[in-house]
Motif scaffolding. Structure first.
Motif, PDB file in Angstrom:
ATOM      1  N   ASP A 163     -30.665  20.426  18.511  1.00  0.00           N
ATOM      2  CA  ASP A 163     -30.446  21.494  17.529  1.00  0.00           C
ATOM      3  C   ASP A 163     -31.396  21.387  16.345  1.00  0.00           C
ATOM      4  O   ASP A 163     -31.532  22.317  15.546  1.00  0.00           O
ATOM      5  N   GLU A 164     -31.999  20.238  16.217  1.00  0.00           N
ATOM      6  CA  GLU A 164     -32.895  19.975  15.088  1.00  0.00           C
ATOM      7  C   GLU A 164     -34.090  20.927  15.157  1.00  0.00           C
ATOM      8  O   GLU A 164     -34.656  21.145  16.225  1.00  0.00           O
ATOM      9  N   SER A 165     -34.461  21.509  14.014  1.00  0.00           N
ATOM     10  CA  SER A 165     -35.628  22.391  14.042  1.00  0.00           C
ATOM     11  C   SER A 165     -36.804  21.824  13.248  1.00  0.00           C
ATOM     12  O   SER A 165     -37.900  22.355  13.308  1.00  0.00           O
ATOM     13  N   GLN A 166     -36.571  20.769  12.487  1.00  0.00           N
ATOM     14  CA  GLN A 166     -37.677  20.168  11.736  1.00  0.00           C
ATOM     15  C   GLN A 166     -37.712  18.668  11.976  1.00  0.00           C
ATOM     16  O   GLN A 166     -37.076  17.936  11.225  1.00  0.00           O
ATOM     17  N   THR A 202     -26.257  16.391  13.389  1.00  0.00           N
ATOM     18  CA  THR A 202     -27.172  17.351  14.000  1.00  0.00           C
ATOM     19  C   THR A 202     -27.776  16.696  15.232  1.00  0.00           C
ATOM     20  O   THR A 202     -28.468  15.691  15.135  1.00  0.00           O
ATOM     21  N   PHE A 249     -30.250  16.128  18.365  1.00  0.00           N
ATOM     22  CA  PHE A 249     -31.711  16.301  18.412  1.00  0.00           C
ATOM     23  C   PHE A 249     -32.122  17.632  19.054  1.00  0.00           C
ATOM     24  O   PHE A 249     -33.182  18.155  18.759  1.00  0.00           O
ATOM     25  N   GLN A 251     -38.944  20.374  15.732  1.00  0.00           N
ATOM     26  CA  GLN A 251     -38.272  20.923  16.897  1.00  0.00           C
ATOM     27  C   GLN A 251     -38.636  20.053  18.105  1.00  0.00           C
ATOM     28  O   GLN A 251     -39.697  20.168  18.676  1.00  0.00           O
TER      29      GLN A 251
END
Lengths: 356, 315, 49, 279
Positions: B226-229, B222, B224, B231
């Motif tokens: 695209d990471e949502s947790q 994933t 960084f 964001q």
């Protein structure tokens, strides 16, 4: 046939006049490439820009910006309307897309199927679309990768346009197609109505069509079984080179997938939507960690199946592709929708018909 | 460029026939001029479809990440260095690979040739040092040297650094190139000028992530962005978010980038994001004499400590 | 990237060197305060384009 | 034009922790503007987007029944960004609900029919809505069976209501747990497919099964229903997929030519058989 003659000397002046009523968009050169974007004051697409075949990015953002605010809100608890969504104020000035290619204009007709259903209307897309006047530029000289004539439109296609311009040397011959188009012509001060010989127009149209060397066969797509096509054995080969970027989907005029995001700054916030791409693995990732399209092949298959099969099945409006060829030209690894469409359309055909 | 196609087909055929490998990764002829498509073959019969010319600029190391089977892969100098990276970073085992080295004389930048040509190119052929292009009503011949990808023009590792077999004899390495002229130009700017320069550089970005995805280094499960947790980065076209993506991605490539040019080549809107990674390459070279992926023995500078590391930046 | 020199500082300070830490921290914060807020890389407003 | 992205503002009126792991809470909302409640006219099986400013929206099945007036209820599992935040919110907080969205269990076809509800885990929410709806309109339906399982007694949702339904004679409850360490546990022990095998009525033209649960439960329940002779057009399921818009526009949730959010989430097994397994 009635046409309005626009002397090329009056082109820039006319657009300047129209700019007082309309926000203008058109092809302009940015460094190396032509882009279809908002025209700064006094900047009219010149003859070179009007003659350019395909802008690098499609004009989709005229109606459907890459990022667009849906709502504003405050999280300030002292405000009685805290956490309540409000639509942002809009600039009501109508837009005009100058020099849009017939294929790109037609793309909005297809995309409308998605944004306007009997149950729901996407107010943002529809308002932008209704507010836009499409001043098309016929393609006298299509690219080698254009396959519009087999993708439901063509170099002189009129559907989705309000005016169609043909380049007649020192002037444009403008065929006014709708009331919206007429209003625009008046705003630009172009009113020199002439009788244009039908044969000449048709001659141009035929000549342009004959220059199109690419095609996609679509005749069998509707009748092929969806599941069988989905399970066809060519997908791994088609998908191998894909790097899962969003180039094809972001350059495509008929792709519409989007994401919705919230962003806060202090106590103010916005909810906006932005383009998304079915090529990205997180596009379908569940909260549980399960991902129904975890593998690259599944995602590549989804893109082509969506455009060339699911859309065909769902709307009976042909394929979800206008044949502009941008994805063909700019895919970093040369995945070619023409080849894939051919594979799909000939799926299950008996061996005897195919010549290797 | 010397056409290696025959030799490549022969090697692929032999390796598959002898069951030396299960898969061969190479290129097949593209459907538009100056493009080839990465492909895999699993049977000797399919080897006829493989090609090699100046349009094989995609870095094939990108296709090896986490693969499980025994693979033969054709590798230019830069590809081989990224394969070495992959092995060092445990993305594939050396034992899984049969590396067929392809000495390289640089890849063609189709964007440059398109700009030079008077109209749309419908056919392009390479012949020795010449590239002959045809359009509907023109025919032009360009010198190969003037049409090279910018990274290829200053490449000093044209020969593969690791290989099990070579397609041809090594080519002569370039020695008289100034690799970092463009970086020095930017270094000479004031902070304000640099800010303006990078703002302009990154302005056309549409966040398709083609640069990231074409890069063999960018294999994080994933990313960084695209990471949502949490964001880390917003998803709109806000310039701050676009800069964050490009700058941070470049930092993630520090001491790893081989300047293969895949990012720039893939970019649909023509951003020269190599300028970002090259600065880090230059720093790694100036500080530690480090160039990524030259061998399998040495650990990269950012995961080693030596008492004699230069530390001028620490005050 | 275009960040002014002076906003970033590296020092070796041992856990035993408390006075040095205080001194360096003071110097760095003074220097950064003098430069003012670095809003070139911060989102100034909620804008999507 | 009505803006389909607009969430109705609601207030959290009550929060109930449902399960022993505290990962499931039921939120009871009331609409800030009473007229919005009328606009939010729904049927059991539908879902809505719960909207939290600054974090976004999540699609959640509606747990209340349209026969319950003055509020709507949602049971939310704590998994991601929005749900985690939601679990930290308190009574009186303001948020948004957008919907109702999607289709519903085919109540028009189910009229006069026997209904077997088979549910597992926290997918029981829209099934609660359905049970209450059917009990309120009891004369419209034939026999009603409910097979509902969870990992343990403490993981069952709506325990008080389950106990009440147990007492009634117009609904056949078959509650089960995978394992019970409670010596006083008086219901079944065993996986849902096993209990289905034992308790589900024989199939006939007039009997429909609504199956809703985790993929593993569905995988093993389906052969049981096949064995018992349930036709695939008599097996009704509810799908989940990643969603954003909930109205068939953003294209995140498509499965073949259909959108789970708009054409679903409710499908018959017969319909699903003709779609790619991309869910």
């Amino acid at each position: 046939m009635k046409c309005i003659k626009i002397d090329k000397n009056e082109w820039a002046g006319g657009l300047e006049a129209a700019a007082s009523t309309y926000r203008l968009f058109g092809p302009v050169k940015e460094d190396e490439f032509y882009e279809f974007k908002a025209l700064e004051e006094g900047r009219a697409p010149d003859a070179a820009a009007m003659a350019v075949r395909n802008t690098r990015t499609s004009p989709r953002s005229v109606v459907y910006p890459q990022a667009e605010v849906l709502f504003e809100y405050t999280t300030d608890e002292r405000d009685p309307d805290a956490h309540v969504m409000k639509e942002p104020e809009r600039e009501e000035k109508p837009r005009a897309a100058i020099g849009i290619r017939p294929c790109d204009a037609y793309s909005f007709v297809l995309v409308r199927n998605n944004f306007e259903s009997p149950e729901y209307q996407d107010v943002y897309w529809l308002r932008n679309y209704e507010e836009t006047t499409f001043i098309g530029q016929a393609c006298h000289d299509p690219c080698s990768t254009c396959f519009c004539t087999t993708a439901g439109c063509g170099p002189f296609h009129e559907e989705g346009l309000d005016v169609l311009l043909a380049d007649a040397g020192d002037h444009y011959a403008a065929k006014v197609l709708t009331d919206k188009g007429e209003t625009f012509m008046k705003a630009a001060g172009w009113g020199d109505e002439i009788d244009f010989p039908d044969e000449e127009w048709e001659g141009w149209k035929t000549a342009a069509g004959e220059k199109i060397v690419s095609e996609v066969p679509t005749d069998r797509l509707a009748d092929i079984d969806t599941l069988a096509l989905h399970d066809a054995d060519f997908w791994d080969d088609v998908a191998f080179s894909c790097i899962n970027c969003g180039t094809c989907t972001y350059l495509c005029p008929t792709c519409w997938c989007f994401d919705i995001q919230d962003e806060n700054k202090g106590r103010e916030g916005i909810r906006y939507r932005c383009w998304d791409s079915c090529m990205f693995p997180i596009f379908t990732l569940h909260g549980s960690g399960h991902n129904p399209r975890d593998a690259k092949t599944q995602r590549v298959r989804q893109r082509f199946m969506h455009k060339l099969k699911y859309f065909v099945d769902r709307y009976e409006a042909g394929i979800q592709c206008v044949g502009c060829g941008r994805c063909v030209q700019h895919c970093p690894v040369n995945i070619d929708i023409r080849k894939v469409c051919n594979l799909m359309n000939s799926f299950g055909e008996t061996e005897s018909c195919s010549v290797a | 460029m010397i056409a290696y196609t025959d030799k490549i087909q022969e090697i692929a055929r032999r390796l598959l026939k002898d069951c030396k490998v299960e898969t061969v990764i190479g290129f097949r002829k593209g459907s538009v001029p100056m493009m080839n498509e990465p492909c895999f073959i699993t049977s000797a019969d399919a080897a006829d479809g493989l090609v090699w010319d100046g349009n094989c600029g995609i870095n094939l190391a990108n296709y090896l990440t986490n693969r499980k089977e025994k693979i033969a892969v054709f590798a230019k100098g830069c590809d081989s260095r990224n394969i070495a990276n992959h092995i060092i970073e445990n993305k594939i085992d050396r034992e899984q690979l049969y590396i067929v080295g392809v000495p390289c004389q640089g890849m063609i930048e189709k964007r440059r040739i398109r700009q030079m040509a008077p109209g749309e190119i419908t056919e392009a052929t390479e012949d020795g040092d010449e590239i002959r292009v045809k359009g509907r009503d023109f025919e032009e011949v360009y010198n190969r040297d003037e049409a090279l990808q910018k990274n290829c023009a200053v490449c000093v590792h044209r020969n593969p650094v690791i290989h099990d077999e070579m397609v041809a004899d090594e080519v002569e390495e370039q020695t008289d190139v100034d690799r970092f002229a463009d970086v020095r130009e930017i270094e000479a700017m004031s902070p304000e000028e640099r800010r303006v320069f990078f703002r302009k550089l990154l302005e056309p970005c549409i966040r398709c992530y083609a640069c990231r995805n074409a890069c063999p280094l960018c294999y994080c499960p994933t990313c960084f962005v695209d990471e949502s947790q949490p964001q880390w980065v917003g998803k709109s076209q806000n310039p701050t978010d676009i800069w964050t993506f490009h700058f941070l991605r470049a930092y993630h490539c520090a001491g790893r980038c081989t300047d293969c040019g895949a990012c720039e080549r893939a970019c649909p809107v023509g951003i020269n994001m190599r300028l970002l990674t090259k600065k880090l390459n230059k720093d790694a070279f100036d500080q530690w004499g480090w160039e990524a992926g030259l061998n399998l023995e040495e650990r990269p500078p950012l995961d080693t400590y030596r008492p004699n590391d230069p530390e001028e930046f620490i005050k | 990237m275009g960040i002014e020199p002076g906003r970033l500082h590296f020092s070796w300070i041992s856990s035993a060197e408390s006075t040095k830490f205080a001194k360096v921290a003071q110097e760095v914060s003074d220097k950064v305060k003098a430069l003012g807020p670095n809003d070139h890389f911060a989102k100034k407003e909620l804008k999507v384009a | 034009m009505k803006n389909p992205y607009y969430p109705y503002p609601v207030r959290i009126d009550d929060i109930v922790v449902e399960t022993e792991d505290k990962n499931l809470k039921t939120f009871k909302f009331s609409f800030l503007n009473p007229e919005d409640e009328e606009k939010f006219a729904y049927r059991p099986g539908q879902f809505a987007e719960l909207s939290v400013t600054g974090l976004g929206e999540i699609p959640i099945g509606i747990a209340s029944s349209p026969t319950e007036k003055g509020f709507v209820k949602f049971t939310v599992n704590k998994v991601g960004k929005v749900t985690t935040h939601l679990h930290r919110m308190k009574v009186g907080d303001i948020m948004g609900i957008r919907g109702p969205l999607g289709n519903w269990y085919p109540w028009e076809n189910l009229k006069g029919k026997n209904v077997v509800i088979i549910g597992g885990g926290f997918a029981f929410t829209t099934l609660r809505s359905s049970i209450i709806y059917m009990l309120e309109n009891r004369e419209d339906f034939g026999d009603i069976h409910v097979i509902y399982g969870a990992r343990s007694p403490g993981m069952l949702l709506y325990r008080d209501e389950l106990a009440e339904w147990e007492k009634r004679d117009d609904i056949n409850m078959h509650i089960t747990v995978d394992a019970a360490d409670d010596p006083d546990w008086k219901y079944n022990v065993g996986f849902v497919p096993t209990i289905t095998e034992e308790k589900a009525p024989e199939a006939d033209e007039n009997t429909y099964a609504i199956v809703c649960g985790p993929p593993i439960m569905i995988k093993f329940t389906q052969p049981v229903l096949d064995n018992r002779g349930y036709g695939h057009d008599h097996i009704i399921m509810s799908l989940e997929n990643r969603m954003k818009c909930g109205i068939g526009m953003c294209s995140h949730c498509n499965v073949g030519p259909v959108f789970v959010c708009k054409d679903g989430p409710v499908f018959t097994l017969d319909q699903l058989n003709r779609l790619p397994k991309e869910y």
